[in-house]
Design a protein around this motif. Structure first.
Motif, PDB file in Angstrom:
ATOM      1  N   GLY A 173     -43.166  60.968 -20.895  1.00 18.39           N
ATOM      2  CA  GLY A 173     -44.485  61.487 -21.255  1.00 18.39           C
ATOM      3  C   GLY A 173     -44.454  62.940 -21.673  1.00 18.39           C
ATOM      4  N   LEU A 174     -43.248  63.539 -21.724  1.00 14.66           N
ATOM      5  CA  LEU A 174     -43.128  64.935 -22.128  1.00 14.66           C
ATOM      6  C   LEU A 174     -42.462  65.094 -23.488  1.00 14.66           C
ATOM      7  N   GLY A 175     -42.014  63.989 -24.073  1.00 12.85           N
ATOM      8  CA  GLY A 175     -41.266  64.060 -25.325  1.00 12.85           C
ATOM      9  C   GLY A 175     -42.032  64.713 -26.454  1.00 12.85           C
ATOM     10  N   LEU A 176     -43.296  64.273 -26.684  1.00 11.46           N
ATOM     11  CA  LEU A 176     -44.074  64.829 -27.782  1.00 11.46           C
ATOM     12  C   LEU A 176     -44.478  66.273 -27.508  1.00 11.46           C
ATOM     13  N   ALA A 177     -44.699  66.624 -26.239  1.00 10.66           N
ATOM     14  CA  ALA A 177     -45.005  68.020 -25.902  1.00 10.66           C
ATOM     15  C   ALA A 177     -43.816  68.913 -26.234  1.00 10.66           C
ATOM     16  N   ILE A 178     -42.595  68.414 -25.975  1.00  8.01           N
ATOM     17  CA  ILE A 178     -41.387  69.163 -26.312  1.00  8.01           C
ATOM     18  C   ILE A 178     -41.248  69.296 -27.824  1.00  8.01           C
ATOM     19  N   VAL A 179     -41.505  68.200 -28.550  1.00  7.43           N
ATOM     20  CA  VAL A 179     -41.448  68.236 -30.018  1.00  7.43           C
ATOM     21  C   VAL A 179     -42.410  69.289 -30.577  1.00  7.43           C
ATOM     22  N   LYS A 180     -43.630  69.271 -30.071  1.00  6.71           N
ATOM     23  CA  LYS A 180     -44.637  70.217 -30.557  1.00  6.71           C
ATOM     24  C   LYS A 180     -44.209  71.662 -30.300  1.00  6.71           C
ATOM     25  N   ARG A 181     -43.667  71.917 -29.123  1.00  5.29           N
ATOM     26  CA  ARG A 181     -43.270  73.287 -28.785  1.00  5.29           C
ATOM     27  C   ARG A 181     -42.091  73.748 -29.644  1.00  5.29           C
ATOM     28  N   ILE A 182     -41.125  72.862 -29.904  1.00  3.39           N
ATOM     29  CA  ILE A 182     -39.975  73.227 -30.746  1.00  3.39           C
ATOM     30  C   ILE A 182     -40.434  73.533 -32.166  1.00  3.39           C
ATOM     31  N   LEU A 183     -41.326  72.714 -32.706  1.00  7.10           N
ATOM     32  CA  LEU A 183     -41.815  72.959 -34.061  1.00  7.10           C
ATOM     33  C   LEU A 183     -42.685  74.212 -34.127  1.00  7.10           C
ATOM     34  N   ASP A 184     -43.380  74.525 -33.025  1.00  7.99           N
ATOM     35  CA  ASP A 184     -44.136  75.789 -32.980  1.00  7.99           C
ATOM     36  C   ASP A 184     -43.187  76.978 -33.081  1.00  7.99           C
ATOM     37  N   ILE A 185     -42.049  76.879 -32.395  1.00  6.54           N
ATOM     38  CA  ILE A 185     -41.050  77.951 -32.480  1.00  6.54           C
ATOM     39  C   ILE A 185     -40.559  78.114 -33.915  1.00  6.54           C
ATOM     40  N   HIS A 186     -40.472  76.993 -34.656  1.00  7.35           N
ATOM     41  CA  HIS A 186     -40.035  77.036 -36.053  1.00  7.35           C
ATOM     42  C   HIS A 186     -41.202  77.308 -37.008  1.00  7.35           C
ATOM     43  N   GLY A 246     -35.216  66.808 -16.060  1.00  8.26           N
ATOM     44  CA  GLY A 246     -34.628  67.512 -17.195  1.00  8.26           C
ATOM     45  C   GLY A 246     -35.662  67.894 -18.235  1.00  8.26           C
ATOM     46  N   ASP A 247     -36.581  66.955 -18.537  1.00 13.74           N
ATOM     47  CA  ASP A 247     -37.637  67.248 -19.518  1.00 13.74           C
ATOM     48  C   ASP A 247     -38.580  68.338 -19.019  1.00 13.74           C
ATOM     49  N   LEU A 248     -38.871  68.305 -17.726  1.00 15.35           N
ATOM     50  CA  LEU A 248     -39.740  69.346 -17.163  1.00 15.35           C
ATOM     51  C   LEU A 248     -39.101  70.731 -17.297  1.00 15.35           C
ATOM     52  N   PHE A 249     -37.811  70.809 -16.971  1.00 11.22           N
ATOM     53  CA  PHE A 249     -37.112  72.089 -17.107  1.00 11.22           C
ATOM     54  C   PHE A 249     -37.063  72.534 -18.565  1.00 11.22           C
ATOM     55  N   GLU A 250     -36.820  71.583 -19.458  1.00 11.30           N
ATOM     56  CA  GLU A 250     -36.734  71.939 -20.877  1.00 11.30           C
ATOM     57  C   GLU A 250     -38.083  72.433 -21.402  1.00 11.30           C
ATOM     58  N   LEU A 251     -39.154  71.725 -21.073  1.00 12.74           N
ATOM     59  CA  LEU A 251     -40.477  72.141 -21.531  1.00 12.74           C
ATOM     60  C   LEU A 251     -40.871  73.482 -20.934  1.00 12.74           C
ATOM     61  N   SER A 252     -40.551  73.673 -19.650  1.00  9.63           N
ATOM     62  CA  SER A 252     -40.863  74.944 -19.008  1.00  9.63           C
ATOM     63  C   SER A 252     -40.110  76.088 -19.680  1.00  9.63           C
ATOM     64  N   LYS A 253     -38.856  75.852 -20.039  1.00 11.32           N
ATOM     65  CA  LYS A 253     -38.056  76.880 -20.697  1.00 11.32           C
ATOM     66  C   LYS A 253     -38.616  77.190 -22.083  1.00 11.32           C
ATOM     67  N   LEU A 254     -39.039  76.161 -22.808  1.00  6.64           N
ATOM     68  CA  LEU A 254     -39.605  76.381 -24.141  1.00  6.64           C
ATOM     69  C   LEU A 254     -40.920  77.150 -24.072  1.00  6.64           C
ATOM     70  N   GLU A 255     -41.754  76.826 -23.096  1.00  5.31           N
ATOM     71  CA  GLU A 255     -43.056  77.469 -23.004  1.00  5.31           C
ATOM     72  C   GLU A 255     -42.985  78.866 -22.408  1.00  5.31           C
ATOM     73  N   SER A 256     -41.896  79.198 -21.739  1.00  4.70           N
ATOM     74  CA  SER A 256     -41.758  80.532 -21.160  1.00  4.70           C
ATOM     75  C   SER A 256     -41.193  81.531 -22.160  1.00  4.70           C
ATOM     76  N   ASN A 257     -40.932  81.081 -23.401  1.00  3.05           N
ATOM     77  CA  ASN A 257     -40.409  81.946 -24.464  1.00  3.05           C
ATOM     78  C   ASN A 257     -39.018  82.497 -24.155  1.00  3.05           C
ATOM     79  N   HIS A 258     -38.293  81.821 -23.237  1.00  2.00           N
ATOM     80  CA  HIS A 258     -36.926  82.241 -22.943  1.00  2.00           C
ATOM     81  C   HIS A 258     -35.928  81.621 -23.897  1.00  2.00           C
ATOM     82  N   THR A 259     -36.378  80.612 -24.644  1.00  2.00           N
ATOM     83  CA  THR A 259     -35.493  79.968 -25.600  1.00  2.00           C
ATOM     84  C   THR A 259     -35.422  80.799 -26.878  1.00  2.00           C
ATOM     85  N   ARG A 260     -34.222  81.248 -27.214  1.00  2.00           N
ATOM     86  CA  ARG A 260     -34.013  82.016 -28.432  1.00  2.00           C
ATOM     87  C   ARG A 260     -33.352  81.110 -29.466  1.00  2.00           C
ATOM     88  N   PRO A 261     -34.096  80.654 -30.458  1.00  2.00           N
ATOM     89  CA  PRO A 261     -33.514  79.722 -31.439  1.00  2.00           C
ATOM     90  C   PRO A 261     -32.418  80.387 -32.249  1.00  2.00           C
TER      91      PRO A 261
END
Length: 511
Positions: A472-485, A337-352
């Motif tokens: 081990g992907l939690g902080l990477a996800i946090v960083k990507r979400i805050l980058d979007i913001h 689940g974390d891998l899919f979430e991080l991949s989705k965030l980094e692919s710019n498909h997530t529209r906040p």
């Protein structure tokens, strides 16, 4: 007004700032200079042509006069005044612009029929006269005018001989003062005006034709440069050192050059990013394969054990095997689940979905989710809210994920009886932002590892040792979400003292 509009506006602020205008100005200057040069050259050519024509037409005039008149008296070897007057009179009747002089063998003037005060020279150079008689020079051949010492004019000449002995020369100036007076009166004549008008019209037609040709040729270059400029502006990612942001193009060629430099720099940067992405992909595949293999092997091992020893296992052992397999299964699901979430965030498909909501309410709701885990490890959670409802403008679901990951990390690395502090305070640097802090009293992070904690699978070694449930992907996800913001997260940590995360969120929508 954006940088592109400023560049185009400044580039067109001067009438001579475009390539077409510069070429047109250069064409006008060249053609105008050429026209003036043609006019001056034509006037000079006309004068030379007239002099040559006059000298050739009157080539034999001096020889004819010398043959018809006895200019030097044989008895006294002196000039005949009557003969010279007669010659001058006849010459003036035939050609009013000629002036007749009688010279000795050395070029001294010994006779003429002109006012004495008007003849300023006593002697003229003999060399041009001898060249005329010998025919060794090309016409027009000029000699010195006795009445204008600083002027040379075309002439006719003949040697005066008696019994084969040279007695002097007959020197006939073919453009005397009468010619000069008439020439001065013709400076503004119709013929000169006609020549000047013709050259001016030809120059004007050449300029207009050149302007039209330049416009047709430069139009495509201008369109190409602006298309490349717009493509570089809107289609390629901008970098801080982009040369097109630091300078204003003076014309289409410089704009094209700046755009090329910008695009080449961005393409090089993209190649570097692709190389880094490829290296990261390889590392990710390696880490993912390792992390997936561990829980998968655990599930497979315990299930095989159950199948093989099912008849010999008691109920407690069977339940323990099943719980271990279920735990590994949950960890496998969480990792995927974390891998899919991080991949989705980094692919710019997530529209906040940005909205204004209460940050304090979100924090308390998220903390409630971890109540059982906090109680199980006897960890105290203190929430300091100094901003009442703390209204912020962000994506509430993504921010909930940020708090979940930060709290899960804090719980995982904080020992039993520890403390986790979560603060919502005013940002000292901006009245339009709220500062959020998440700190713990865990074992901390070393200075060597601190720059890499937001990389994927940073915590792998620690999880394997301490059986931490984090992927081990939690902080990477946090960083990507805050980058979007567009929020910057900072971390401070000391070994055996704890770790503290800080970031800011805006109160209102950015203008």
């Amino acid at each position: 007004m954006n940088q592109e509009e400023q560049s185009v506006k400044l580039m067109r602020s001067s009438i001579f700032s475009t390539l077409s205008a510069k070429l047109s100005l250069a064409l006008v200057l060249i053609v105008a200079t050429l026209g003036i040069g043609v006019f001056v050259a034509s006037q000079a050519w006309m004068r030379v042509y007239y002099d040559e024509l006059t000298q050739k037409l009157n080539f034999d005039i001096a020889k004819y006069v010398n043959g018809e008149y006895q200019l030097i008296q044989d008895e006294s070897n002196t000039p005949s005044t009557e003969a010279i007057k007669q010659v001058a009179h006849v010459a003036m009747v035939v050609n009013p612009v000629v002036e007749v002089y009688l010279l000795d063998v050395h070029g001294h003037i010994i006779g003429h029929d002109l006012p004495p005060e008007s003849v300023l020279l006593k002697q003229v150079p003999i060399e041009p006269i001898q060249a005329f008689i010998d025919g060794t020079e090309e016409f027009p051949l000029r000699g010195q005018d006795p009445r204008q010492p600083d002027v040379e004019k075309v002439f006719s000449a003949a040697a005066i001989e008696n019994d084969g002995q040279l007695q002097g020369y007959l020197y006939v100036i073919l453009g005397g003062q009468a010619y000069d007076n008439i020439g001065d009166g013709l400076k503004d004549s119709y013929s000169r005006t006609m020549v000047f008008t013709a050259i001016a019209l030809i120059t004007l037609v050449a300029v207009l034709t050149g302007l039209l040709v330049f416009r047709l040729l430069v139009r495509r270059l201008s369109a190409l440069s602006h298309k490349m400029h717009n493509f570089a502006r809107h289609e390629l990612p901008q970098v801080a050192t982009d040369p097109i942001q630091q300078a204003v193009a003076k014309d289409e060629i410089e704009l094209l050059q700046l755009t090329f430099e910008s695009m080449s720099g961005q393409i090089k940067q993209q190649f570097e990013l692709l190389r880094e992405a490829d290296a990261t992909r390889r590392e990710l595949i390696s880490n993912v394969s390792h992390d997936l293999r561990t829980p998968l092997a655990t599930i497979q091992g315990y299930l095989e054990t159950l199948l093989i020893k099912n008849g010999t296992l008691n109920e407690a052992e069977r339940l323990e095997y099943l719980n271990t397999a279920m735990k590994s299964s949950r960890r496998l699901g969480q990792l995927i689940g974390d891998l899919f979430e991080l991949s989705k965030l980094e692919s710019n498909h997530t529209r906040p979905n940005f909205e204004r909501f209460s940050l304090a309410e979100l924090v308390f709701d998220t903390a409630q989710e971890f109540r059982l885990e906090l109680e199980a490890k006897q960890i105290k959670l203190d929430i300091h809210n100094e901003q009442n409802n703390a209204l912020v403008f962000a994506d509430i679901s993504l921010m909930q994920r940020v708090f979940e990951n930060l709290l899960r990390n804090a719980i995982a690395y904080t020992p039993e009886g520890g403390l986790i502090e979560l603060g919502i305070v005013a940002d000292p640097n901006s009245a339009q932002k709220i500062k959020v802090t998440v700190g713990d009293t865990g074992r901390g992070i070393s200075e060597e590892d601190l720059p890499y904690i937001f990389d994927r699978f940073y915590a792998n070694p620690d999880r394997s040792r301490e059986d931490v449930s984090s992927t081990g992907l939690g902080l990477a996800i946090v960083k990507r979400i805050l980058d979007i913001h567009e929020a910057n997260i900072q971390v401070k940590s000391k070994i055996n003292q704890g770790t503290r995360f800080e970031f800011e969120l805006p109160k209102e929508q950015a203008a």
